[in-house]
Design a protein around this motif. Structure first.
Motif, PDB file in Angstrom:
ATOM      1  N   SER A   1       0.811  -1.211  -0.277  1.00 25.82           N
ATOM      2  CA  SER A   1       0.030  -0.098  -0.223  1.00 25.82           C
ATOM      3  C   SER A   1       0.798   1.054  -0.035  1.00 25.82           C
ATOM      4  CB  SER A   1      -1.001  -0.021   1.253  1.00 25.82           C
ATOM      5  OG  SER A   1      -1.877  -1.222   1.027  1.00 25.82           O
ATOM      6  N   TRP A   2       0.590   2.131  -0.760  1.00 25.27           N
ATOM      7  CA  TRP A   2       1.185   3.455  -1.000  1.00 25.27           C
ATOM      8  C   TRP A   2       0.413   4.415  -0.289  1.00 25.27           C
ATOM      9  CZ3 TRP A   2       5.918   4.794  -3.501  1.00 25.27           C
ATOM     10  CH2 TRP A   2       6.624   3.912  -4.021  1.00 25.27           C
ATOM     11  N   PHE A   3       1.116   5.313   0.778  1.00 22.86           N
ATOM     12  CA  PHE A   3       0.403   6.208   1.130  1.00 22.86           C
ATOM     13  C   PHE A   3       1.050   7.631   0.849  1.00 22.86           C
ATOM     14  CE2 PHE A   3      -2.392   4.401   4.341  1.00 22.86           C
ATOM     15  CZ  PHE A   3      -2.095   3.011   4.461  1.00 22.86           C
ATOM     16  N   VAL A   4       0.536   8.384  -0.080  1.00 21.55           N
ATOM     17  CA  VAL A   4       0.957   9.721  -0.521  1.00 21.55           C
ATOM     18  C   VAL A   4       0.026  10.692  -0.487  1.00 21.55           C
ATOM     19  CG1 VAL A   4       2.052   7.871  -2.268  1.00 21.55           C
ATOM     20  CG2 VAL A   4      -0.192   9.058  -2.704  1.00 21.55           C
ATOM     21  N   ASP A   5       0.655  11.794  -0.761  1.00 24.13           N
ATOM     22  CA  ASP A   5      -0.303  13.161  -0.540  1.00 24.13           C
ATOM     23  C   ASP A   5      -0.403  13.433  -2.128  1.00 24.13           C
ATOM     24  OD1 ASP A   5       2.215  14.108  -1.497  1.00 24.13           O
ATOM     25  OD2 ASP A   5       2.176  15.675   0.033  1.00 24.13           O
ATOM     26  N   ASN A   6      -1.550  14.242  -2.715  1.00 23.35           N
ATOM     27  CA  ASN A   6      -1.902  14.498  -3.926  1.00 23.35           C
ATOM     28  C   ASN A   6      -0.720  15.011  -4.729  1.00 23.35           C
ATOM     29  OD1 ASN A   6      -4.452  13.606  -3.766  1.00 23.35           O
ATOM     30  ND2 ASN A   6      -5.209  15.497  -3.029  1.00 23.35           N
ATOM     31  N   ALA A   7       0.038  15.765  -3.882  1.00 28.38           N
ATOM     32  CA  ALA A   7       1.442  16.444  -4.664  1.00 28.38           C
ATOM     33  C   ALA A   7       2.339  15.454  -5.211  1.00 28.38           C
ATOM     34  CB  ALA A   7       1.943  17.299  -3.556  1.00 28.38           C
ATOM     35  N   ALA A   8       2.511  14.231  -4.663  1.00 30.29           N
ATOM     36  CA  ALA A   8       3.437  13.348  -5.032  1.00 30.29           C
ATOM     37  C   ALA A   8       2.975  12.466  -6.137  1.00 30.29           C
ATOM     38  CB  ALA A   8       3.697  12.593  -3.755  1.00 30.29           C
ATOM     39  N   VAL A   9       1.635  12.539  -6.464  1.00 36.95           N
ATOM     40  CA  VAL A   9       0.959  11.661  -7.531  1.00 36.95           C
ATOM     41  C   VAL A   9       0.533  12.707  -8.698  1.00 36.95           C
ATOM     42  CG1 VAL A   9       1.007   9.477  -6.281  1.00 36.95           C
ATOM     43  CG2 VAL A   9      -0.901  11.146  -6.189  1.00 36.95           C
ATOM     44  N   GLU A  10       0.532  13.760  -8.809  1.00 41.07           N
ATOM     45  CA  GLU A  10      -0.105  14.661  -9.571  1.00 41.07           C
ATOM     46  C   GLU A  10       0.557  14.360 -11.035  1.00 41.07           C
ATOM     47  OE1 GLU A  10       1.078  18.891  -9.113  1.00 41.07           O
ATOM     48  OE2 GLU A  10       0.484  19.216 -11.171  1.00 41.07           O
ATOM     49  N   GLY A  11      -0.393  13.953 -11.758  1.00 41.12           N
ATOM     50  CA  GLY A  11      -0.015  13.580 -13.132  1.00 41.12           C
ATOM     51  C   GLY A  11       0.110  11.807 -13.448  1.00 41.12           C
ATOM     52  N   VAL A  12      -0.087  11.158 -12.065  1.00 40.32           N
ATOM     53  CA  VAL A  12       0.178   9.694 -12.218  1.00 40.32           C
ATOM     54  C   VAL A  12      -1.010   9.140 -12.423  1.00 40.32           C
ATOM     55  CG1 VAL A  12       0.666   7.855 -10.795  1.00 40.32           C
ATOM     56  CG2 VAL A  12       2.046   9.902 -10.599  1.00 40.32           C
ATOM     57  N   SER A  13      -1.214   8.492 -13.479  1.00 43.02           N
ATOM     58  CA  SER A  13      -2.573   7.918 -13.914  1.00 43.02           C
ATOM     59  C   SER A  13      -3.196   6.741 -13.239  1.00 43.02           C
ATOM     60  CB  SER A  13      -2.677   7.725 -15.512  1.00 43.02           C
ATOM     61  OG  SER A  13      -1.692   6.683 -15.803  1.00 43.02           O
ATOM     62  N   TYR A  14      -2.194   6.020 -12.452  1.00 38.62           N
ATOM     63  CA  TYR A  14      -2.410   4.741 -11.788  1.00 38.62           C
ATOM     64  C   TYR A  14      -3.797   5.110 -11.015  1.00 38.62           C
ATOM     65  CZ  TYR A  14      -1.637   0.591  -9.292  1.00 38.62           C
ATOM     66  OH  TYR A  14      -1.532  -0.753  -8.534  1.00 38.62           O
ATOM     67  N   PRO A  15      -4.580   4.272 -10.728  1.00 39.25           N
ATOM     68  CA  PRO A  15      -6.043   4.431 -10.300  1.00 39.25           C
ATOM     69  C   PRO A  15      -5.803   4.456  -8.533  1.00 39.25           C
ATOM     70  CG  PRO A  15      -6.109   2.177 -11.125  1.00 39.25           C
ATOM     71  CD  PRO A  15      -4.912   2.844 -11.652  1.00 39.25           C
ATOM     72  N   ARG A  16      -6.300   5.597  -7.982  1.00 42.55           N
ATOM     73  CA  ARG A  16      -6.196   5.513  -6.305  1.00 42.55           C
ATOM     74  C   ARG A  16      -7.342   4.854  -5.991  1.00 42.55           C
ATOM     75  NH1 ARG A  16      -3.587   9.143  -9.637  1.00 42.55           N
ATOM     76  NH2 ARG A  16      -2.896  10.968  -8.922  1.00 42.55           N
ATOM     77  N   ARG A  17      -7.273   4.321  -4.708  1.00 42.92           N
ATOM     78  CA  ARG A  17      -8.311   3.773  -3.952  1.00 42.92           C
ATOM     79  C   ARG A  17      -8.726   4.549  -2.823  1.00 42.92           C
ATOM     80  NH1 ARG A  17      -6.410  -2.578  -4.419  1.00 42.92           N
ATOM     81  NH2 ARG A  17      -6.787  -2.591  -6.667  1.00 42.92           N
TER      82      ARG A  17
END
Ligand SMILES: O=C1O[C@H](COP(=O)(O)O)[C@@H](O)[C@H](O)[C@H]1O
Length: 261
Positions: free
Chosen positions: A241-257
């Motif tokens: 499991s990845w715990f990230v903030d939105n800034a770290a995944v901006e532009g990443v298309s992998y689906p969030r749960r």
């Protein structure tokens, strides 16, 4: 999306931290039910600060208790420096978390490296492997140690623990703990859990925050470059499991749960 890593994105660390806490406490309970203790490995870098924000918050109820006396803490990687050195992952965890436990809190059992072996990283790694052997039963009877949880960081180059992109250590299949003398990130001399051990954990949680991580997050989740973090994703699947903030995944298309336990 079966058998793929879970990506949980939050508005910021303030919303990430309670979810991380709930996840860690759930892993703790599973560990205690399995063998009476919670065996957890932690990284250095930016992780201890976020972890402290999660775990030092007051309990929200009976099911939210961090049972420190049941914790056995190991280091996912460590630098070959004294325990009070600015580069020490132990010193970092101590300063950010362990020293901040309220007085009277039962202490976790912490396993630092053996500083008598700092001049010989192979011996340092071997000694730390023996710490694992003693804790997880003998190497003869246990093919690989099974951590209840590994809490890992993700470097801006996609490294995790002290497993660096393209490094021969990624092909280690025998050792549980390995030395590295040429870490591209200083300091060069370190020890690290090996990839088979990381991938054998019951659960693996990455914590990655800040815009500085977004380029590498895209490569980890969307490319096929065999980055160490991606190898853990592949090796652990839905146990990761990845715990990230939105800034770290901006532009990443992998689906969030949506986060749930
Ligand atoms: O050198 C290290 O870096 C990684 C990543 O650190 P971060 O500051 O980018 O989160 C860390 O996970 C590892 O334990 C440490 O030794």
């Amino acid at each position: 999306m079966a058998h793929q890593a879970n990506l949980y994105a939050f508005s910021g660390v303030d919303t990430l931290a309670p979810a991380l806490r709930a996840y860690v406490v759930a892993c703790q309970e599973t560990g205690i039910q399995r063998h009476g203790v919670f065996k957890v490995g932690v990284s250095g870098g930016s992780l201890p600060k976020t972890l402290a924000q999660a775990l030092l918050a007051p309990a929200a109820g009976d099911n939210d208790t961090v049972k420190w006396a049941k914790w056995e803490i190991f280091f996912a990687d460590e630098r070959a420096v004294p325990l009070d050195h600015a580069d020490s992952n132990y010193a970092l965890l101590k300063a950010e978390l362990l020293d901040k436990l309220p007085s009277g809190t039962p202490k976790p059992l912490v396993h630092p490296i053996d500083v008598e072996q700092l001049n010989d990283t192979q011996e340092l790694a071997d000694q730390y492997e023996q710490v694992l052997v003693r804790s997880f039963a003998s190497r003869d009877s246990v093919k690989l140690p099974i951590f209840d949880l590994l809490l890992l960081g993700c470097g801006p180059d996609g490294h995790t623990c002290s497993l660096f992109p393209g490094h021969a250590l990624l092909r280690e299949t025998s050792a549980w703990v390995a030395p590295i003398e040429d870490s591209p990130k200083p300091p060069p001399r370190r020890i690290t859990l090996t990839l088979p051990v990381v991938n054998h954990a019951v659960r693996v949680a990455f914590v990655a925050t800040g815009a500085g991580k977004k380029e590498i997050m895209r490569e980890i989740f969307e490319s096929d470059k065999g980055l160490p973090c991606a190898l853990v994703n592949e090796g652990t699947g839905e146990r990761c499991s990845w715990f990230v903030d939105n800034a770290a995944v901006e532009g990443v298309s992998y689906p969030r749960r949506p986060f749930s336990l």
